[in-house]
Structure formats: structure tokens, C-alpha cells
Motif scaffolding. Structure first.
Motif: not given
Length: 81
Positions: A36-37, A39, A59, A71, A77
Motif C-alpha cells: 500500500c502507498t 501517501d 494502490n 497525492y 500518482i
């Protein structure tokens, strides 16, 4: 000797049956990393227009097709496929 030929024939038939039974949808399935991202602030999807959707997908692999993750500053992203 005949027993060996019969065994090879059975093996070939079994392999053929397995190959023919493969579901094409499963064969084309994409692999999604379980990472998982953290941000990601929001996402948008074609079905919602410019509405900021929260919570966003973890994600891009989990985002729907055409959904874009962003973001907090509005920088894109990635886009789900």
C-alpha cells in the motif's frame, strides 16, 4: 513395452486435458502487489467525474479501471488499469 506406450499416451492425454481446461480469464489475470502507498490522499474515477473519493484504493492495482490516485497536493500518482 506396450505398457510404457500406454502410460505415455495417458500422460499426454492428461496434459492436454489440463491445458484445454485453463480458463482464459484466469490466464490473463494481473498480479497485484500487496503493498500500500501511504501517501495517497484521494482518487477520482470516470464514473464520479472530478469528485474526490476517500478513502482511496490502497494502490493502483486495486483502483478500478481508469481511476487515478493523487497525492494531497493534486499530483497524480497513477491510473488503474
Amino acid at each position: 513395452m506396450a505398457g510404457n506406450k500406454l502410460g505415455v499416451l495417458h500422460l499426454l492425454l492428461l496434459c492436454g486435458a489440463i491445458l484445454l481446461s485453463v480458463n482464459p480469464e484466469t490466464a490473463r489475470a494481473k498480479l497485484c502487489p500487496q503493498i500500500c502507498t501511504a501517501d495517497i490522499a484521494y482518487m477520482t474515477c470516470p464514473s464520479s467525474g472530478n469528485e474526490h473519493l476517500t478513502p482511496p484504493a490502497c494502490n493502483c492495482c486495486f483502483a478500478g479501471e481508469g481511476c487515478t490516485l493523487y497525492y494531497a497536493d493534486g499530483t497524480a500518482i497513477c491510473t488503474g488499469t
